[in-house]
Design a protein around this motif. Sequence first.
Motif, PDB file in Angstrom:
ATOM      1  N   LEU A 128     -46.806  11.246  19.626  1.00  0.00           N
ATOM      2  CA  LEU A 128     -47.171  11.272  18.210  1.00  0.00           C
ATOM      3  C   LEU A 128     -46.863  12.625  17.571  1.00  0.00           C
ATOM      4  CD1 LEU A 128     -50.559   9.316  18.215  1.00  0.00           C
ATOM      5  CD2 LEU A 128     -48.336   8.522  17.391  1.00  0.00           C
ATOM      6  N   ASN A 129     -47.019  13.689  18.328  1.00  0.00           N
ATOM      7  CA  ASN A 129     -46.745  15.023  17.789  1.00  0.00           C
ATOM      8  C   ASN A 129     -45.259  15.286  17.570  1.00  0.00           C
ATOM      9  OD1 ASN A 129     -49.340  15.929  17.319  1.00  0.00           O
ATOM     10  ND2 ASN A 129     -49.576  16.787  19.363  1.00  0.00           N
ATOM     11  N   ARG A 130     -44.403  14.381  18.038  1.00  0.00           N
ATOM     12  CA  ARG A 130     -42.961  14.476  17.759  1.00  0.00           C
ATOM     13  C   ARG A 130     -42.585  13.704  16.489  1.00  0.00           C
ATOM     14  NH1 ARG A 130     -42.718  14.538  23.567  1.00  0.00           N
ATOM     15  NH2 ARG A 130     -42.651  12.284  23.743  1.00  0.00           N
ATOM     16  N   GLN A 131     -43.552  13.001  15.911  1.00  0.00           N
ATOM     17  CA  GLN A 131     -43.297  12.188  14.723  1.00  0.00           C
ATOM     18  C   GLN A 131     -43.731  12.931  13.461  1.00  0.00           C
ATOM     19  OE1 GLN A 131     -45.133   8.357  15.313  1.00  0.00           O
ATOM     20  NE2 GLN A 131     -44.198   8.094  17.322  1.00  0.00           N
ATOM     21  N   LYS A 132     -43.248  12.438  12.318  1.00  0.00           N
ATOM     22  CA  LYS A 132     -43.553  13.069  11.030  1.00  0.00           C
ATOM     23  C   LYS A 132     -44.388  12.146  10.156  1.00  0.00           C
ATOM     24  CE  LYS A 132     -39.465  15.957  11.042  1.00  0.00           C
ATOM     25  NZ  LYS A 132     -38.250  16.366  10.350  1.00  0.00           N
ATOM     26  N   TYR A 139     -46.762  15.699  12.746  1.00  0.00           N
ATOM     27  CA  TYR A 139     -48.188  15.535  13.005  1.00  0.00           C
ATOM     28  C   TYR A 139     -48.642  16.663  13.928  1.00  0.00           C
ATOM     29  CZ  TYR A 139     -48.235  10.755  11.149  1.00  0.00           C
ATOM     30  OH  TYR A 139     -48.161   9.651  10.345  1.00  0.00           O
ATOM     31  N   HIS A 140     -49.898  17.042  13.806  1.00  0.00           N
ATOM     32  CA  HIS A 140     -50.477  18.013  14.721  1.00  0.00           C
ATOM     33  C   HIS A 140     -51.801  17.454  15.220  1.00  0.00           C
ATOM     34  CE1 HIS A 140     -52.475  21.776  16.068  1.00  0.00           C
ATOM     35  NE2 HIS A 140     -51.295  21.901  16.621  1.00  0.00           N
ATOM     36  N   PHE A 141     -51.692  16.635  16.290  1.00  0.00           N
ATOM     37  CA  PHE A 141     -52.869  16.059  16.924  1.00  0.00           C
ATOM     38  C   PHE A 141     -53.258  16.930  18.111  1.00  0.00           C
ATOM     39  CE2 PHE A 141     -50.807  12.299  15.016  1.00  0.00           C
ATOM     40  CZ  PHE A 141     -51.834  11.879  14.202  1.00  0.00           C
ATOM     41  N   ALA A 142     -54.537  17.001  18.397  1.00  0.00           N
ATOM     42  CA  ALA A 142     -55.034  17.793  19.524  1.00  0.00           C
ATOM     43  C   ALA A 142     -56.164  17.050  20.210  1.00  0.00           C
ATOM     44  CB  ALA A 142     -55.520  19.151  19.025  1.00  0.00           C
TER      45      ALA A 142
END
Length: 158
Positions: A128-132, A139-142
């Motif tokens: 998901l963090n590779r998607q826009k 995205y910046h999920f943690a």
Amino acid sequence: MREDDEKVAALFSWIRANIPEPFKEEGREQMLVRLLAEKKSAEPGVLRVSTEKNLYQCLNLQIKSDLFVSTTEGVTLFEAKAGGSKAEDLYQLRMYHDGCVADDMEVREAVLIAQRHPDTVRALLAELNRQKDKKGRLYHFALTTWDEEGIALPPDAA
């Protein structure tokens, strides 16, 4: 007893007027979110902390994030699970993120907090963090845990 009986109607009227609503006990997850909200409120630069914040207001969807933290650096969203996380929880967090973007709010980070995160959740997070998002930003999920946030789980949450 009949529904149209005047005595029954009077009894129900008396009950509605005089018997208090049942008290809804705070669940484990709500208690943990409340504790996290209190902790985040005390951090420097925090402008607003809200639990159950309505998102996708532009579409009047009434979608509520578990925790919404606005700081001088932007918004951080939280999806909270008392136990372990699942892949579906990341998609719920993505919905919160997309709702903020649709409502024209800048999302700095979206955090999934749980007691533990399986490898499948970690792998999906990386994807998901590779998607826009809709505005073309990555995205910046943690991921974090209650322990990492310094919040002790109640004994029956393990």
